[in-house]
Design a protein around this motif. Structure first.
Motif, short mmCIF file in Angstrom:
data_model
loop_
_atom_site.label_atom_id
_atom_site.label_comp_id
_atom_site.label_asym_id
_atom_site.label_seq_id
_atom_site.Cartn_x
_atom_site.Cartn_y
_atom_site.Cartn_z
N ARG A 172 0.81 -1.22 0.00
CA ARG A 172 0.00 0.00 0.00
C ARG A 172 0.84 1.27 0.00
O ARG A 172 0.32 2.36 -0.29
CB ARG A 172 -0.96 0.00 1.21
CG ARG A 172 -2.10 -0.99 1.07
CD ARG A 172 -2.87 -0.73 -0.21
NE ARG A 172 -4.04 -1.60 -0.37
CZ ARG A 172 -4.33 -2.27 -1.47
NH1 ARG A 172 -3.54 -2.19 -2.52
NH2 ARG A 172 -5.40 -3.02 -1.54
N VAL A 173 2.13 1.17 0.29
CA VAL A 173 2.98 2.37 0.27
C VAL A 173 3.75 2.49 -1.04
O VAL A 173 4.45 3.47 -1.26
CB VAL A 173 3.96 2.40 1.46
CG1 VAL A 173 3.20 2.44 2.77
CG2 VAL A 173 4.92 1.21 1.43
N ARG A 174 3.62 1.48 -1.92
CA ARG A 174 4.27 1.54 -3.24
C ARG A 174 3.28 2.08 -4.26
O ARG A 174 2.15 1.60 -4.35
CB ARG A 174 4.73 0.15 -3.67
CG ARG A 174 5.93 -0.39 -2.93
CD ARG A 174 6.30 -1.78 -3.46
NE ARG A 174 6.49 -1.76 -4.91
CZ ARG A 174 6.17 -2.77 -5.71
NH1 ARG A 174 5.61 -3.86 -5.23
NH2 ARG A 174 6.39 -2.67 -7.02
N GLU B 109 -0.45 0.51 -4.79
CA GLU B 109 -1.29 1.14 -3.77
C GLU B 109 -2.78 0.92 -4.03
O GLU B 109 -3.59 0.96 -3.11
CB GLU B 109 -0.99 2.64 -3.67
CG GLU B 109 -1.27 3.42 -4.93
CD GLU B 109 -0.95 4.90 -4.76
OE1 GLU B 109 -0.64 5.30 -3.62
OE2 GLU B 109 -0.99 5.64 -5.76
N ARG B 110 -3.14 0.66 -5.31
CA ARG B 110 -4.55 0.43 -5.64
C ARG B 110 -4.82 -1.00 -6.06
O ARG B 110 -5.90 -1.30 -6.56
CB ARG B 110 -4.97 1.38 -6.76
CG ARG B 110 -4.92 2.85 -6.36
CD ARG B 110 -5.44 3.75 -7.45
NE ARG B 110 -5.39 5.15 -7.07
CZ ARG B 110 -5.77 6.15 -7.85
NH1 ARG B 110 -6.23 5.88 -9.08
NH2 ARG B 110 -5.69 7.40 -7.43
N GLY C 14 -5.15 -2.33 4.66
CA GLY C 14 -5.25 -2.08 3.23
C GLY C 14 -5.97 -3.13 2.42
O GLY C 14 -6.15 -2.97 1.21
#
Length: 229
Positions: A70-72, A76-77, A99
């Motif tokens: 989720r931080v990349r 993230e989607r 996430g």
């Protein structure tokens, strides 16, 4: 039609085999990975359309892998369904807050799992299920296998059609030659990367027809992308 790609991260072999069988029976492309660290490496190389992620896998746990994804920007989607034996409300809240988009507690029924997969794809990535794709002034109809640009039909060979379809599912995103080979030709087929250049050239010539603005971007040293506008 290029089938939606699903990665399953599950270390219980019987369950992994069952999920692969049912997903492939519905026409999905499936990759099963048994370790969290291996999944993380594979996801850096190639992002699927949906991830089925078990909470308790070796090396890197599912919950930690979900947090990292989720931080990349690239993931993230990414739609994620988390599988777990943890049925407590606090665990479900933790999984979703980390996430995950959906949550299934083991044991679960196969029909419910399949329905959750389809519902999440329809909600998060409708383009992978839609029969018609549209990017800019290009329209691709998967069912009739026809492509139009400004209402003029474009004749494409089967490989160029699959290449355009894949790129239209991810407008603006840059794909390397190796990523295009894996997603359009398949990971089990060996083809020289220069073959990609040949087919991109054919596709570019067909869709631009010598008069239209070029819709395919070449990013030197990186790969190719289709323009979003």
């Amino acid at each position: 039609m290029i089938a939606p790609r699903i990665m399953v991260v599950e270390d219980e072999e019987p369950l992994g085999v069952l999920l692969r069988y049912n997903l492939e029976s519905e026409g999905y492309q499936v990759e099963v990975v048994t370790r969290g660290d291996e999944a993380e490496i594979r996801l850096q190389e190639n992002v699927p359309d949906l991830l089925v992620l078990d909470w308790m896998v070796p090396a890197v746990s599912g919950i930690e892998l979900c947090r990292r994804l989720r931080v990349r920007p690239e993931t993230e989607r990414l739609p994620i369904i988390m599988l777990t034996a943890r049925g407590e409300e606090s665990d479900r809240v933790r999984g979703l807050s980390t996430g995950a988009d959906d949550y299934l507690v083991k044991p679960f029924s196969t029909p419910e799992f399949m329905a959750r997969v389809k519902a999440l794809l329809r909600r998060a990535k409708p383009e992978v299920l839609s029969s018609v794709l549209k990017v800019g002034d290009i329209v691709l109809d998967r069912e009739s296998h026809r492509v139009y640009r400004k209402k003029t039909e474009i004749r494409l060979g089967p490989t160029e059609f699959r290449l355009l379809e894949f790129m239209m599912r991810h407008p603006g995103r840059v794909f390397s030659r190796s990523q295009l080979l894996d997603n359009v030709w398949g990971e089990t087929i060996y083809i020289d990367e220069r073959t990609v250049d040949v087919h991109v050239g054919r596709l570019r010539k067909a869709v631009n027809n010598g008069r239209m603005p070029d819709v395919i971007r070449t990013i030197r040293g990186a790969g190719y992308a289709i323009r979003e506008d």
